[in-house]
Design an enzyme around this catalytic site. Structure first.
Site, PDB file in Angstrom:
ATOM      1  N   ASP A  67       0.808  -1.219   0.000  1.00 17.81           N
ATOM      2  CA  ASP A  67       0.000   0.000   0.000  1.00 17.81           C
ATOM      3  C   ASP A  67       0.844   1.273   0.000  1.00 17.81           C
ATOM      4  O   ASP A  67       2.062   1.233   0.199  1.00 17.81           O
ATOM      5  CB  ASP A  67      -0.967   0.003   1.197  1.00 17.81           C
ATOM      6  CG  ASP A  67      -0.347  -0.565   2.474  1.00 17.81           C
ATOM      7  OD1 ASP A  67       0.894  -0.591   2.582  1.00 17.81           O
ATOM      8  OD2 ASP A  67      -1.098  -0.983   3.364  1.00 17.81           O
ATOM      9  N   ASN A 136      -7.633  -3.624  14.123  1.00 14.01           N
ATOM     10  CA  ASN A 136      -8.995  -4.033  13.738  1.00 14.01           C
ATOM     11  C   ASN A 136      -8.967  -5.232  12.797  1.00 14.01           C
ATOM     12  O   ASN A 136      -9.955  -5.549  12.162  1.00 14.01           O
ATOM     13  CB  ASN A 136      -9.733  -2.852  13.092  1.00 14.01           C
ATOM     14  CG  ASN A 136      -8.998  -2.310  11.862  1.00 14.01           C
ATOM     15  OD1 ASN A 136      -8.104  -2.954  11.335  1.00 14.01           O
ATOM     16  ND2 ASN A 136      -9.389  -1.126  11.409  1.00 14.01           N
ATOM     17  N   HIS A 138      -7.157  -5.464  10.072  1.00  8.92           N
ATOM     18  CA  HIS A 138      -6.937  -5.170   8.652  1.00  8.92           C
ATOM     19  C   HIS A 138      -5.618  -5.765   8.157  1.00  8.92           C
ATOM     20  O   HIS A 138      -4.686  -5.949   8.920  1.00  8.92           O
ATOM     21  CB  HIS A 138      -7.056  -3.661   8.349  1.00  8.92           C
ATOM     22  CG  HIS A 138      -5.895  -2.816   8.781  1.00  8.92           C
ATOM     23  ND1 HIS A 138      -6.025  -1.476   9.064  1.00  8.92           N
ATOM     24  CD2 HIS A 138      -4.580  -3.086   8.975  1.00  8.92           C
ATOM     25  CE1 HIS A 138      -4.852  -0.988   9.383  1.00  8.92           C
ATOM     26  NE2 HIS A 138      -3.964  -1.935   9.349  1.00  8.92           N
ATOM     27  N   GLU A 143      -9.774  -2.322   5.154  1.00  5.71           N
ATOM     28  CA  GLU A 143     -10.390  -2.013   6.438  1.00  5.71           C
ATOM     29  C   GLU A 143     -11.689  -2.806   6.628  1.00  5.71           C
ATOM     30  O   GLU A 143     -12.284  -3.271   5.646  1.00  5.71           O
ATOM     31  CB  GLU A 143     -10.707  -0.509   6.497  1.00  5.71           C
ATOM     32  CG  GLU A 143      -9.485   0.395   6.384  1.00  5.71           C
ATOM     33  CD  GLU A 143      -8.687   0.508   7.680  1.00  5.71           C
ATOM     34  OE1 GLU A 143      -8.795  -0.367   8.557  1.00  5.71           O
ATOM     35  OE2 GLU A 143      -7.932   1.484   7.810  1.00  5.71           O
TER      36      GLU A 143
HETATM   37  C1  F6R Z   1       1.435  -1.762   6.139  1.00  2.00           C
HETATM   38  C2  F6R Z   1       0.063  -2.266   6.190  1.00  2.00           C
HETATM   39  C3  F6R Z   1      -0.713  -2.360   7.447  1.00  2.00           C
HETATM   40  C4  F6R Z   1       0.119  -2.692   8.690  1.00  2.00           C
HETATM   41  C5  F6R Z   1      -0.766  -2.758   9.928  1.00  2.00           C
HETATM   42  C6  F6R Z   1       0.038  -3.007  11.180  1.00  2.00           C
HETATM   43  O1  F6R Z   1       1.950  -1.799   4.825  1.00  2.00           O
HETATM   44  O2  F6R Z   1      -0.449  -2.563   5.167  1.00  2.00           O
HETATM   45  O3  F6R Z   1      -1.708  -3.336   7.279  1.00  2.00           O
HETATM   46  O4  F6R Z   1       0.756  -3.918   8.480  1.00  2.00           O
HETATM   47  O5  F6R Z   1      -1.459  -1.555  10.071  1.00  2.00           O
HETATM   48  O6  F6R Z   1       0.850  -1.906  11.400  1.00  2.00           O
HETATM   49  P1  F6R Z   1       1.978  -1.912  12.520  1.00  2.00           P
HETATM   50  O7  F6R Z   1       2.957  -2.950  12.127  1.00  2.00           O
HETATM   51  O8  F6R Z   1       2.576  -0.524  12.472  1.00  2.00           O
HETATM   52  O9  F6R Z   1       1.296  -2.223  13.810  1.00  2.00           O
END
Ligand code: F6R
Length: 241
Positions: A67, A136, A138, A143
């Site tokens: 992303d 959550n 994701h 989301e």
């Molecule tokens: C990052 C991504 C997100 C993160 C997720 C966890 O490229 O796509 O899905 O992997 O938000 O984020 P952290 O590791 O910062 O807790």
């Protein structure tokens, strides 16, 4: 789903890096799907250490990231391109022309998403997709919602995600409200999926992802249907299982 228990963040990072390293050794021209965020930083550090020791060669790999924030150029220090360059690309011998992320500067969402779908198709499929897990549930920026989106799409980030990511920005108002993300079908088509999760604050998300109902309300739960998923989680993240 294979769940690997790690002691703590460092142990999780070493184990996850070992799995990616074996992929690169077994298939030097593999396609790695990569993630940003706090969870994989230690994994990248360990891969860099392997490269510096001479054990790993990334010159043949192709990378596609999950992303990118819509609206952030590559040189913005909060863009995911900047993150990848800082934590991984600039520290190893990956070919910069074989590293791909959605184009955050493309204001036309349809065009940006179509272009990224074409990139993903052109690299011939992902061998190993690295994922973090949101609070959550994701994965990527897919989301909670009513559907699993198949391909790259533009998402409105939820309040939870904006708050979670606020720590990286000067103020909450600076956090972009939209992002381009790879879709669930693309993630599910990866040959292997590797999820890294750490911390007690992720324990409920881990439980819902691994053992809850398969629902777009917990996007990670779809991984239960993938036949080669490895979750490397530390004890805190596994504390509700
Ligand atoms: C990052 C991504 C997100 C993160 C997720 C966890 O490229 O796509 O899905 O992997 O938000 O984020 P952290 O590791 O910062 O807790």
């Amino acid at each position: 789903m294979r769940i690997i228990r790690a002691k703590d963040y460092d142990d999780m990072s070493r184990k996850a890096a070992a799995i990616i390293a074996s992929q690169v050794i077994m298939k030097p021209n593999c396609v790695l799907g990569l993630a940003t965020g706090s969870s994989p930083i230690g994994t990248y550090d360990n891969l860099v250490a392997g490269y510096e020791k001479g054990d790993l060669d990334f010159s043949g790999i192709t990378t596609v990231n999950l992303d990118e924030y819509k609206g952030l150029p590559r040189d913005n220090d909060q863009s995911y391109y900047y993150f990848m360059n800082h934590h991984f690309f600039s520290r190893v011998n990956v070919n910069p022309e074989r590293t791909f992320l959605p184009d955050g500067t493309e204001t036309d969402s349809d065009k940006a998403c179509r272009a990224y779908n074409e990139v993903i198709a052109s690299v011939g499929g992902i061998d190993l997709q690295l994922l973090g897990l949101g609070h959550n549930g994701h994965i990527g920026f897919n989301e909670p919602g009513d559907v699993f989106e198949a391909q790259t799409h533009c998402v409105d980030l939820t309040e939870t995600t904006i708050k979670a990511n606020q720590r990286f920005f000067a103020s909450i108002d600076d956090v972009p409200r939209q992002a381009y993300t790879m879709g669930i079908k693309t993630i599910m088509q990866a040959k292997k999926v590797l999820v890294v999760v750490s911390g007690k604050d992720k324990a409920a998300a881990v439980k819902a992802t691994c053992f809850g109902p398969i629902t777009p309300q917990v996007q990670g739960s779809i991984l239960q249907l993938h036949n080669d998923v490895t979750i490397v989680a530390d004890e805190a993240a596994l504390s509700e299982i």
